[in-house]
Design a protein around this motif. Structure first.
Motif, PDB file in Angstrom:
ATOM      1  N   TYR A 365       0.949  -1.213   0.125  1.00 10.89           N
ATOM      2  CA  TYR A 365      -0.098  -0.310  -0.253  1.00 10.89           C
ATOM      3  C   TYR A 365       0.744   1.013   0.321  1.00 10.89           C
ATOM      4  O   TYR A 365       1.088   1.487  -1.028  1.00 10.89           O
ATOM      5  CB  TYR A 365      -1.014  -0.365   0.917  1.00 10.89           C
ATOM      6  CG  TYR A 365      -1.941   1.082   1.716  1.00 10.89           C
ATOM      7  CD1 TYR A 365      -2.546   2.326   0.505  1.00 10.89           C
ATOM      8  CD2 TYR A 365      -1.904   2.109   2.697  1.00 10.89           C
ATOM      9  CE1 TYR A 365      -2.827   3.485   0.506  1.00 10.89           C
ATOM     10  CE2 TYR A 365      -2.799   3.246   3.102  1.00 10.89           C
ATOM     11  CZ  TYR A 365      -2.865   3.668   1.747  1.00 10.89           C
ATOM     12  OH  TYR A 365      -4.317   5.063   2.022  1.00 10.89           O
ATOM     13  N   ASN A 366       1.604   1.401   0.870  1.00 12.11           N
ATOM     14  CA  ASN A 366       2.045   2.923   1.023  1.00 12.11           C
ATOM     15  C   ASN A 366       3.834   2.505   1.664  1.00 12.11           C
ATOM     16  O   ASN A 366       3.893   3.611   3.144  1.00 12.11           O
ATOM     17  CB  ASN A 366       1.568   3.512   1.626  1.00 12.11           C
ATOM     18  CG  ASN A 366       1.285   3.866   2.576  1.00 12.11           C
ATOM     19  OD1 ASN A 366       1.868   3.407   3.564  1.00 12.11           O
ATOM     20  ND2 ASN A 366       1.253   5.104   3.788  1.00 12.11           N
ATOM     21  N   LYS A 370       4.596   6.668   1.768  1.00 13.08           N
ATOM     22  CA  LYS A 370       4.168   7.250   2.445  1.00 13.08           C
ATOM     23  C   LYS A 370       3.326   7.487   1.329  1.00 13.08           C
ATOM     24  O   LYS A 370       3.323   8.269   0.130  1.00 13.08           O
ATOM     25  CB  LYS A 370       4.262   8.547   3.815  1.00 13.08           C
ATOM     26  CG  LYS A 370       5.806   7.658   4.178  1.00 13.08           C
ATOM     27  CD  LYS A 370       5.213   5.591   4.436  1.00 13.08           C
ATOM     28  CE  LYS A 370       4.882   5.684   5.605  1.00 13.08           C
ATOM     29  NZ  LYS A 370       4.472   4.301   6.651  1.00 13.08           N
ATOM     30  N   THR A 371       1.808   8.274   2.185  1.00 12.08           N
ATOM     31  CA  THR A 371       1.064   8.426   1.235  1.00 12.08           C
ATOM     32  C   THR A 371       0.282  10.374   0.594  1.00 12.08           C
ATOM     33  O   THR A 371       0.338   9.886  -0.460  1.00 12.08           O
ATOM     34  CB  THR A 371      -0.087   9.187   2.173  1.00 12.08           C
ATOM     35  OG1 THR A 371      -0.997   9.684   2.803  1.00 12.08           O
ATOM     36  CG2 THR A 371      -0.893   7.613   2.365  1.00 12.08           C
ATOM     37  N   SER A 374       2.788   8.378  -2.648  1.00 11.01           N
ATOM     38  CA  SER A 374       1.709   7.043  -3.284  1.00 11.01           C
ATOM     39  C   SER A 374       0.553   7.910  -3.737  1.00 11.01           C
ATOM     40  O   SER A 374       0.332   6.827  -4.570  1.00 11.01           O
ATOM     41  CB  SER A 374       1.113   6.225  -1.646  1.00 11.01           C
ATOM     42  OG  SER A 374       2.880   5.773  -1.107  1.00 11.01           O
ATOM     43  N   ASP A 375      -0.278   8.880  -3.296  1.00  8.91           N
ATOM     44  CA  ASP A 375      -1.252   9.118  -3.742  1.00  8.91           C
ATOM     45  C   ASP A 375      -1.522   9.517  -5.184  1.00  8.91           C
ATOM     46  O   ASP A 375      -2.294   9.966  -5.694  1.00  8.91           O
ATOM     47  CB  ASP A 375      -2.583  10.611  -2.892  1.00  8.91           C
ATOM     48  CG  ASP A 375      -2.734   9.242  -1.637  1.00  8.91           C
ATOM     49  OD1 ASP A 375      -2.803   8.162  -1.231  1.00  8.91           O
ATOM     50  OD2 ASP A 375      -2.990  10.105  -0.747  1.00  8.91           O
ATOM     51  N   SER A 383       1.941   2.033  -7.031  1.00  9.68           N
ATOM     52  CA  SER A 383       2.931   3.088  -5.943  1.00  9.68           C
ATOM     53  C   SER A 383       3.604   2.172  -5.850  1.00  9.68           C
ATOM     54  O   SER A 383       4.621   2.467  -5.927  1.00  9.68           O
ATOM     55  CB  SER A 383       2.290   4.075  -5.246  1.00  9.68           C
ATOM     56  OG  SER A 383       1.884   3.380  -3.354  1.00  9.68           O
TER      57      SER A 383
END
Lengths: 449, 101
Positions: A365-366, A370-371, A374-375, A383
């Motif tokens: 996920y991340n 980190k987001t 990643s976002d 990602s």
């Protein structure tokens, strides 16, 4: 009407300490039970004992005793636990040491033994294992531990003889709870309704916080308050066998029919026949009634009789697992992870690794960016992907071949291979056999300080 | 509608067996689930990981089901190569099952 209150201080070997302290200080309980043996725990403890004869009991025994012993003595709370694991007498030494350091006197410690069959397996060599076609003899050279799930009788007897602390090795989890009730109320296995209820009480409480809202929360679906200070369960049972489940007021969690229903069905097969050494219990007429917030009345369990056999839990060295992980980040990460998996699979053929079972997983996920980074990736792009490779082998050397191929990736794998980890571990498996009860003699030893 | 809208689950393990309790939030949904959520449907849902068949036990008194999935944990917790060796995530997967309106 006579009532007793039993708390569960731990539902597994590495459970939190604070809920047990809270129970002893504020739970108004008569007994605290620590249930600390999962199926494979005692085999691990037996291995520790082989390395160091003074070890092999539950590692958290000493901090737990330091945390509760003084208050338990003051509040007249008796302690019943299987924290003796593979070495109950070493566990008694720890308890006596802590008592001495804390200047606690006038306590009686009882040790229940007889469960350990590790060195007495000759007569069972031709016995076919439970849910298997193999005989015990076929496992012979690799057996680490063999322990019988004892019943509640010896715990009851130790309490009849004035024990303040009862420490055991392998016993049926619920027996730790049923023993005190047999002692307090004079129930025998033939009191079918009461032993059914006592067994259900043990089953609901044996996993500690799992009945008070632990292992239950699902935000938006099942919200539970204050899991960081989750209270452990207390059951109050009267001489009719009816009981309530609750927890210390102000502690976190929830006790409700929905938490009780989940725990009733946890790790069981046929609810009409839940088998322990002291009873085969029918749960199908059980009722849970919320009588006030965090107080649930439980009725309806009945024993259908007593089995004439014990189950023996056998730990043995089985095989090896070689495994490892590596991350791929950013553009095309899944494709690079898949290329990597393909490379490793071909390499394992080249190095002629003998692998019985093989598995490839893509996780992520991340963790890499980190987001905030990643976002940025488009929804259809990953990602990050963490590739996990694992294989089960008969020999250590074959497992090493898998682990090594992961290590080679930094200079030989796809672009951006990152965060490689690899390891080899020996697999300790669990088997079981069923033996006649008359084969087993239980002993109780007492110490007074 | 997905199962997660009306029910919750708890998953446990014994050796190579997984058991999944399915419990409707509202007991009035129990008869519909009893008709719809059969052992066959659960077995089909887990067909790629459960190899020993599924048995459903009904608890009419508390409106709950216990599904027992034999040979579903890759040999059991010590031998399994899975990240989730106990199979504790299986019940959460079942909540994604589409059930009739």
């Amino acid at each position: 009407m006579k009532k007793i209150r039993i708390g569960c201080g731990a539902g597994c070997s590495f459970d939190r300490l604070e809920p047990a302290i809270e129970l002893v200080e504020k739970g108004d309980i008569d007994y605290i039970v620590f249930e600390c043996l999962a199926e494979r725990t005692i085999a691990n403890n037996q291995q520790q004992k082989l390395k160091d004869p003074s070890k092999g009991y539950t590692p958290m025994l000493e901090p737990r005793m330091r945390g509760i012993l003084k208050q338990a003595k003051e509040n007249e709370v008796k302690i019943v636990t299987n924290m003796g694991a593979a070495n109950p007498s070493a566990a008694v030494d720890i308890i006596l040491k802590v008592a001495k350091e804390l200047n606690i006197t006038n306590i009686k410690v009882a040790m229940v033994s007889g469960d350990d069959l590790t060195h007495n397996l000759e007569k069972y060599k031709s016995m076919v294992m439970w849910q298997s076609t193999k005989t015990l003899g076929e496992l012979d050279a690799e057996i680490i531990s063999a322990n019988v799930y004892l019943g509640a009788e010896a715990i009851k007897e130790a309490l009849d003889n004035g024990a303040d602390i009862v420490i055991t090795g392998r016993v049926a989890d619920v027996a730790l709870f049923v023993g005190p009730m047999m002692h307090e109320f004079g129930w025998t296995e033939n009191d079918l309704h009461k032993i059914g209820q006592a067994t259900l009480l043990g089953h609901l409480l044996e996993c500690g916080g799992q009945v008070t809202g632990g292992y239950f929360a699902d935000p938006g679906y099942k919200d539970v308050e204050n899991l960081h200070i989750l209270g452990h369960p207390i059951a109050e049972i009267d001489e009719t066998g009816d009981f309530i489940v609750t927890k210390v007021k102000g502690s976190g969690g929830e006790v409700s029919p929905r938490t009780c229903k989940e725990q009733l069905l946890y790790e069981i097969t046929d609810p009409a026949c839940y088998i322990t050494p002291n009873a085969m219990v029918d749960f199908t007429n059980v009722n849970f009634k919320q009588v006030e917030k965090d107080v649930v009345l439980v009725t309806g369990a009945v024993s259908k009789g007593v089995p004439d056999t014990y189950k023996v839990n056998i730990g043995y060295c089985d095989c090896y697992i070689g495994e490892g992980e590596v991350s791929f980040g950013g553009l095309n990460s899944l494709s690079r992870a898949k290329l990597c998996a393909d490379i490793i699979e071909k390499r394992l053929e080249i190095v002629k690794a003998n692998i019985d079972e093989y598995r490839v997983d893509y996780i992520g996920y991340n963790s890499l960016y980190k987001t905030n980074i990643s976002d940025r990736f488009a929804p259809e792009e990953h990602s990050e992907i963490r590739l996990r490779i694992s294989g089960r082998t008969k020999t250590y050397e074959d497992a090493m071949l898998i682990s090594q191929e992961l290590d080679y990736l930094y200079t030989n794998g796809p672009a951006g291979s990152s965060g490689v980890e690899s390891r080899v571990r020996q697999v300790l498996s669990i088997g079981a056999m069923i033996i006649p009860k008359e084969d087993i003699a239980t002993d109780i030893t007492y110490w007074e300080v | 509608m997905k199962l997660k809208e009306i029910a919750h689950t708890r998953t446990g393990d014994k050796g190579n067996m997984s058991n999944i309790a399915v419990i409707p939030y509202d007991e009035k949904d129990y008869p519909m689930l009893k008709e719809f959520l059969t052992a066959e449907k659960v077995e089909e849902f887990f067909s790629q990981i459960c190899f020993g068949g599924v048995k459903r036990y009904e608890l009419d008194n508390i409106c709950a089901f216990n599904f027992v999935l034999e040979d579903s944990l890759g040999g059991g917790v010590t031998r399994s190569l899975a990240v989730d060796k106990h199979g504790k995530s299986l019940g959460m997967a079942l909540l994604e099952m589409e059930i009739k309106e």
